[in-house]
Enzyme design. Structure first.
Site, mmCIF file in Angstrom:
data_model
loop_
_atom_site.group_PDB
_atom_site.id
_atom_site.type_symbol
_atom_site.label_atom_id
_atom_site.label_comp_id
_atom_site.label_asym_id
_atom_site.label_seq_id
_atom_site.Cartn_x
_atom_site.Cartn_y
_atom_site.Cartn_z
ATOM 1 N N GLU A 91 0.828 -1.193 0.000
ATOM 2 C CA GLU A 91 0.000 0.000 0.000
ATOM 3 C C GLU A 91 0.866 1.247 0.000
ATOM 4 O O GLU A 91 1.991 1.239 0.500
ATOM 5 C CB GLU A 91 -0.932 -0.007 1.209
ATOM 6 C CG GLU A 91 -0.224 -0.267 2.508
ATOM 7 C CD GLU A 91 -1.183 -0.566 3.653
ATOM 8 O OE1 GLU A 91 -2.286 -1.081 3.409
ATOM 9 O OE2 GLU A 91 -0.802 -0.276 4.780
ATOM 10 N N CYS A 104 3.598 8.388 0.941
ATOM 11 C CA CYS A 104 4.193 7.485 1.916
ATOM 12 C C CYS A 104 4.443 6.142 1.217
ATOM 13 O O CYS A 104 3.518 5.518 0.703
ATOM 14 C CB CYS A 104 3.207 7.345 3.070
ATOM 15 S SG CYS A 104 3.789 6.324 4.388
ATOM 16 N N CYS A 111 5.784 -6.731 7.635
ATOM 17 C CA CYS A 111 6.953 -6.249 8.379
ATOM 18 C C CYS A 111 7.272 -7.224 9.502
ATOM 19 O O CYS A 111 6.362 -7.746 10.147
ATOM 20 C CB CYS A 111 6.688 -4.856 8.955
ATOM 21 S SG CYS A 111 8.148 -4.165 9.773
ATOM 22 N N CYS A 115 6.339 -4.236 16.027
ATOM 23 C CA CYS A 115 5.854 -3.159 16.906
ATOM 24 C C CYS A 115 4.393 -3.454 17.251
ATOM 25 O O CYS A 115 3.571 -3.698 16.353
ATOM 26 C CB CYS A 115 5.978 -1.803 16.211
ATOM 27 S SG CYS A 115 7.649 -1.447 15.623
ATOM 28 N N CYS A 118 1.182 -1.648 15.647
ATOM 29 C CA CYS A 118 1.183 -1.473 14.191
ATOM 30 C C CYS A 118 0.544 -2.663 13.480
ATOM 31 O O CYS A 118 0.906 -3.812 13.733
ATOM 32 C CB CYS A 118 2.626 -1.280 13.728
ATOM 33 S SG CYS A 118 2.805 -1.312 11.949
ATOM 34 N N CYS A 333 -0.418 2.694 8.904
ATOM 35 C CA CYS A 333 0.305 1.751 8.054
ATOM 36 C C CYS A 333 -0.220 0.331 8.233
ATOM 37 O O CYS A 333 -0.468 -0.135 9.321
ATOM 38 C CB CYS A 333 1.813 1.850 8.269
ATOM 39 S SG CYS A 333 2.422 1.176 9.795
#
Ligand code: SF4
Length: 341
Positions: A91, A104, A111, A115, A118, A333
């Site tokens: 995205e 962005c 990922c 975290c 997120c 995100c």
């Protein structure tokens, strides 16, 4: 299968063109069509011979990302969900501010940094993106906007940890900054990290002059390790040292992003710790009330955000509270990709 045009360096394109057509200026013409006018296929390159256009389109793909979904929020955030050749999704987000656009960019599908606040971390890392997949996001957004020049800033803050994929991110930055490529000023490009310290050092050594943003989110190791596992490997002391060593030109500042989570990292005491850490670093702090994602976190109330900001300002640290825009389209995100999966 055709190759992604944007995976080829300028030197490699020169080699390909040299083999097909010896006419001078061909390379400049092709680069202009691809990076300035961002045409989606070679048939649009009208000053090239029909024969050359056909040969190029047999081997290279100028439009390797498929637009799967497009959402626009009332407050000027547009999110594009794009499919890669192997079906992976990525995205990219367009943020409108006072007549100009910031894009962005994602650097990985998913990922692996974990975290806890997120969405991108939820399914872990699928794979790194190639340089061409990073660059094609800029080309796709330029086409959606109708003009590359409408994009003013690029931020590497989408899905993924850019500094874990520097072998692809650095060549993509070189094309982004090249006057024959997308031709952005380094001042208009920001690379963001969750704190991958060896990557900060390598980015420093590359000497590209781009801005650095660090997602800080806590003033002590206990809290930071709880929400950002990277901190167990590279604690705050190492991170701040790397930040202090990052080369900055006149008036350039490091940005520290700080997601405010109700009751977890948003007390005056936390703010005092942050102020102590950042003392003497040319920087600004962006305070961002967290999005309500699938984790059990709530954004800090407005009064708390303001009080946190005041502690920083009183300590001489530039700090702004950023509104959490685009929440109705899942613009934090990883949210659009997560909901699509
Ligand atoms: S905040 Fe960034 S580094 Fe952390 S999990 Fe999300 S995408 Fe990865």
């Amino acid at each position: 299968m055709k190759e992604n045009f944007f995976d080829r360096s300028i030197d490699e394109l020169a080699g390909i063109l040299g083999d097909l057509d010896q006419t001078p200026y061909r390379l400049d013409q092709v680069l202009n069509w691809a990076y300035v006018r961002t045409v989606p296929d070679f048939s649009g390159m009208t000053n090239l011979s029909a024969d050359l256009r056909e040969k190029l389109s047999d081997i290279l793909d100028l439009d390797p990302l498929t637009l799967v979904d497009r959402k626009r929020s009332r407050d000027g955030i547009e999110k594009l969900l794009l499919s890669l050749g192997d079906g992976e999704l990525l995205e990219t987000v367009l943020i409108q501010e006072k007549g100009y656009m910031t894009q962005c960019l994602s650097t990985q599908a998913g990922c692996g940094m974990g975290c806890t606040f997120c969405e991108s971390a939820r399914d872990g890392l699928s794979r790194d993106l190639t340089r061409g997949e990073i660059l094609a996001q800029v080309a796709t957004a330029s086409r959606v906007l109708g003009n590359r020049r409408r994009l003013r800033n690029l931020v590497f803050m989408g899905m993924g940890e850019p500094l874990k994929n520097l072998d692809e991110v650095v060549p993509s930055l070189e094309i982004i900054l090249d006057s024959r490529g997308f031709d952005f000023s380094p001042r208009r490009v920001t690379v963001s990290t969750c704190g991958w310290v060896p990557g900060i050092k390598r980015l420093s050594d590359e000497g590209l002059g781009v801005n650095l943003a660090i997602s800080l989110n806590a003033g002590d190791d206990g809290t930071r390790s709880e929400i950002m596992p990277v901190n167990r490997k590279y604690p705050i002391k190492n991170l701040i040292k790397a930040a202090r060593e990052y080369p900055l030109s006149n008036r350039q500042r490091i940005t520290f992003e700080y997601v405010l989570i109700d009751g977890l990292n948003d007390s005056d005491d936390d703010a005092m710790k942050v102020a102590g850490l950042l003392k003497g670093i040319p920087c600004k702090v962006n305070l961002i009330p967290c999005n309500e994602t699938s984790a059990d976190y709530m954004p800090s109330p407005e009064a708390r955000s303001t009080a946190f900001q005041k502690v920083l300002l009183d300590s001489g640290i530039l700090a702004t509270v950023r509104s959490s825009r685009g929440s109705e389209i899942g613009a934090a995100c990883g949210q659009l990709r997560a909901s699509s999966k």
